[in-house]
Design an enzyme around this catalytic site. Sequence first.
Site, PDB file in Angstrom:
ATOM      1  N   GLY A  26     -59.725 106.452 -56.533  1.00 63.68           N
ATOM      2  CA  GLY A  26     -58.931 107.008 -55.447  1.00 63.68           C
ATOM      3  C   GLY A  26     -57.917 105.983 -54.984  1.00 63.68           C
ATOM      4  CD  GLN A  31     -56.139 101.702 -51.256  1.00 65.20           C
ATOM      5  OE1 GLN A  31     -56.271 102.885 -51.499  1.00 65.20           O
ATOM      6  NE2 GLN A  31     -56.890 100.766 -51.809  1.00 65.20           N
ATOM      7  CB  CYS A  68     -61.733  98.672 -51.761  1.00 69.51           C
ATOM      8  SG  CYS A  68     -60.125  99.037 -51.030  1.00 69.51           S
ATOM      9  CG  LEU A  69     -58.203 100.524 -56.694  1.00 68.90           C
ATOM     10  CD1 LEU A  69     -57.186 101.619 -56.968  1.00 68.90           C
ATOM     11  CD2 LEU A  69     -58.596  99.834 -57.984  1.00 68.90           C
ATOM     12  CD  GLU A 111     -59.048 106.371 -51.362  1.00 67.55           C
ATOM     13  OE1 GLU A 111     -58.142 105.735 -50.791  1.00 67.55           O
ATOM     14  OE2 GLU A 111     -59.726 105.885 -52.282  1.00 67.55           O
TER      15      GLU A 111
HETATM   16 ZN    ZN Z   1     -59.917 101.266 -50.859  1.00 71.03          ZN
END
Ligand code: ZN
Length: 166
Positions: A26, A31, A68-69, A111
């Site tokens: 996601g 981000q 988390c990215l 998200e």
């Molecule tokens: Zn994240």
Amino acid sequence: MSVFDKELRNLVSDLTETMHDAPGAGLAAPQIGVSLRVFVWDIDDEPGHLINPVLDLSSELQEGEEGCLSFPGLLYETPRAFRAVAKGMNMHGEPVLIEGSELLARVLQHETDHLDGIVFIDRLSAENRKQAMRDIRESDWFNQNQVAGKQIQFKVSPHSTNGLGM
Ligand code: ZN
């Protein structure tokens, strides 16, 4: 967010592409530095997106690791509601309702949190949060930014997070 135009559709496709490249499960607009209430996901090869989401959560909880990215490579046990119902709009301005459990419910919560400036680290147990803060301080991406005198910003990393980054 009230304008459902080509720019918004481009944002949704940019987010989806960036998420797939990461790869992640996601990705939320903040981000990638866009302050709009938009996010995308892809669970079991079923991509989706949601604009202006409002969540309804089950009281039943689920356990499981989350990443988390914006925090490359870090995974922690993160309690979440087992089921989530998300109401919002699609990129054409039509109302949609997304209902999910387990991983989809987790992504919807993760998200939506990003849209409110909340990261999954905030959701950890006190003990795990302490560990996370230590891990973040020791991580390469944090220290590279410190050396460069940059403020830490959320950004998408090319590192894989076992498909659980969001
Ligand atoms: Zn994240």
